[in-house]
Design an enzyme around this catalytic site. Structure first.
Site, PDB file in Angstrom:
ATOM      1  N   LYS A 113       0.835  -1.217   0.000  1.00 57.79           N
ATOM      2  CA  LYS A 113       0.000   0.000   0.000  1.00 57.79           C
ATOM      3  C   LYS A 113       0.861   1.254   0.000  1.00 57.79           C
ATOM      4  O   LYS A 113       0.514   2.252  -0.631  1.00 57.79           O
ATOM      5  CB  LYS A 113      -0.943   0.014   1.216  1.00 57.79           C
ATOM      6  CG  LYS A 113      -1.978  -1.071   1.196  1.00 57.79           C
ATOM      7  CD  LYS A 113      -3.100  -0.763   0.215  1.00 57.79           C
ATOM      8  CE  LYS A 113      -4.018  -1.955   0.098  1.00 57.79           C
ATOM      9  NZ  LYS A 113      -4.997  -1.896  -0.963  1.00 57.79           N
ATOM     10  N   LYS A 195      -5.098 -12.098 -10.914  1.00 59.94           N
ATOM     11  CA  LYS A 195      -6.369 -12.683 -10.465  1.00 59.94           C
ATOM     12  C   LYS A 195      -7.539 -11.747 -10.725  1.00 59.94           C
ATOM     13  O   LYS A 195      -7.348 -10.531 -10.839  1.00 59.94           O
ATOM     14  CB  LYS A 195      -6.277 -13.067  -8.995  1.00 59.94           C
ATOM     15  CG  LYS A 195      -6.021 -11.911  -8.058  1.00 59.94           C
ATOM     16  CD  LYS A 195      -6.180 -12.334  -6.605  1.00 59.94           C
ATOM     17  CE  LYS A 195      -6.579 -11.118  -5.782  1.00 59.94           C
ATOM     18  NZ  LYS A 195      -7.415 -11.340  -4.651  1.00 59.94           N
ATOM     19  N   LYS A 198     -11.612  -6.905  -7.416  1.00 61.38           N
ATOM     20  CA  LYS A 198     -12.596  -5.820  -7.392  1.00 61.38           C
ATOM     21  C   LYS A 198     -12.054  -4.562  -8.045  1.00 61.38           C
ATOM     22  O   LYS A 198     -12.796  -3.784  -8.620  1.00 61.38           O
ATOM     23  CB  LYS A 198     -12.963  -5.479  -5.944  1.00 61.38           C
ATOM     24  CG  LYS A 198     -13.711  -6.560  -5.223  1.00 61.38           C
ATOM     25  CD  LYS A 198     -14.432  -5.959  -4.025  1.00 61.38           C
ATOM     26  CE  LYS A 198     -14.642  -6.964  -2.922  1.00 61.38           C
ATOM     27  NZ  LYS A 198     -13.512  -7.012  -1.972  1.00 61.38           N
TER      28      LYS A 198
END
Ligand code: ADP
Ligand code: TRP
Length: 331
Positions: A113, A195, A198
């Site tokens: 992050k 993958k 979202k």
């Protein structure tokens, strides 16, 4: 014998997709009879990226509706929003006193992050694993169904539990990662670039809210190649992924036909994708339609959240009052 306690959460950061469905929700549904389950929408966790308030609200209702439409029964499990259980942030505060800056800075998801959003390295991001530990320990859960990416967070939850127990007396069990099916299903993006997710690869990810046409278009664009050149050749991962999706949505005879065509080098990927698109659209359709129906009745969803929070708080308030006593907060 009393049922084992299970906790898991899904962040309300966007639309749920086939990866969430086959990797997580389908396992929740299978567990709801045999375990004492607490499943929740991790809305506090999603605040680390400062979502627009309107989007956050919509996301929470949609994630809830999509979980129910996928087969989770709010009568059988406690289904709630994290923010409706104030005992969670209370435990988070207590555990924060036992969590050290150095160990939190070393967590790989935190380091990712920091790289991805260098302008928003807030304290909530740093203490994300402490909040997650609180979600789990607040119910004294022993089993936590999560993907591989969450294993490090679970290890930290065990560390915090141990540290609390060492200091104040044996209180929290150590939660373990739980896979209902031994091999966790991992759904790749249709362009073969990682993958389904979202927030990344959205054009190569099939969402539970996608309509038939969108699903078909996405599948028809899925990455393929010129096909195998020798019998029984190994499959590249993007072709394996198409077979996996077909295995999850089509009849076994259909999968067998394409598998033997692959092995005999006469497969036509266009035909296979057309079949898969039909079958996947038919698979997602009832979930989408039910989720849309559920989202029309916000009052009913709110009632489900309220009842879920009541069940969750019954367990959480017991845990927190025991923890307060052990710490010495009992005047
Ligand atoms: P996302 O990565 O899409 O934001 P989350 O991190 O909120 O999803 O994950 C929620 C659950 O769904 C986790 O248990 C995770 O392991 C599972 N999951 C997410 N993406 C996939 C995928 N592509 N294949 C299998 N499981 C997945
Ligand atoms: N961190 C998890 C994820 O990104 C979501 C989550 C939050 C969670 N709290 C949890 C999962 C507690 C299991 C248990 O997927």
């Amino acid at each position: 014998m009393s049922k084992e306690i299970v906790v898991s959460g899904i962040r309300s950061t966007g639309h749920l997709h086939l990866g969430n469905y086959f990797g997580a929700i389908q396992n929740y549904v299978k567990m709801q009879d045999g375990y004492n389950c607490y499943f929740f929408v991790a809305d506090y966790h999603s605040l680390t990226t400062h979502p627009d308030p309107k989007d956050l609200r919509e996301n929470v209702f949609r994630v809830l509706a999509e979980n129910i439409a996928s087969g989770l029964d709010p009568e059988k499990v406690a289904l709630y929003a994290q923010s409706d259980v104030p005992e969670i942030p209370e435990l988070y505060l207590m555990l924060n006193m036992l969590a050290y800056k150095g160990e939190l800075e070393k967590v790989p998801t935190f380091k990712d992050k920091v790289r991805q959003q260098p302008d928003n390295v807030n304290a909530g991001l740093l203490t994300y694993p402490v909040l997650m530990a609180s979600d789990i320990l607040i119910h004294k859960a022993v089993k936590v169904p999560v993907g591989k990416d969450q294993e490090q967070h679970l290890e930290m939850a065990r560390n915090f539990a141990q540290r609390f127990n060492m200091r104040y007396g044996d209180y929290f069990p150590e939660p373990q990662v739980f896979r209902f099916n031994h091999d966790a299903v991992k759904i790749m993006a249709l362009d073969g670039s990682g993958k389904m997710s979202k927030s990344e690869n959205v054009n190569a990810t099939i969402f539970l809210s996608d309509d038939d046409d969108t699903i078909k278009k996405k599948i028809m664009k899925a990455k393929t190649d010129a096909g195998p050149t020798e019998p029984n050749a190994a499959m590249p991962d993007y072709i394996q992924n198409l077979f996996l999706l077909m295995h999850l949505s089509s009849r076994p005879e259909v999968v067998d036909i394409y598998r033997s065509q692959y092995n005999n080098c006469n497969i036509r990927y266009g035909d296979m994708k057309k079949q898969l698109a039909e079958d996947m659209a038919a698979f997602v359709r009832p979930i989408r339609e039910r989720a849309v129906e559920l989202q029309k009745d916000e009052a009913a969803l709110r009632k489900i959240l309220k009842e879920g929070a009541e069940k969750a708080r019954a367990s959480a308030s017991q845990t927190i009052s025991g923890a307060r006593k052990l710490i010495g907060i009992n005047y």
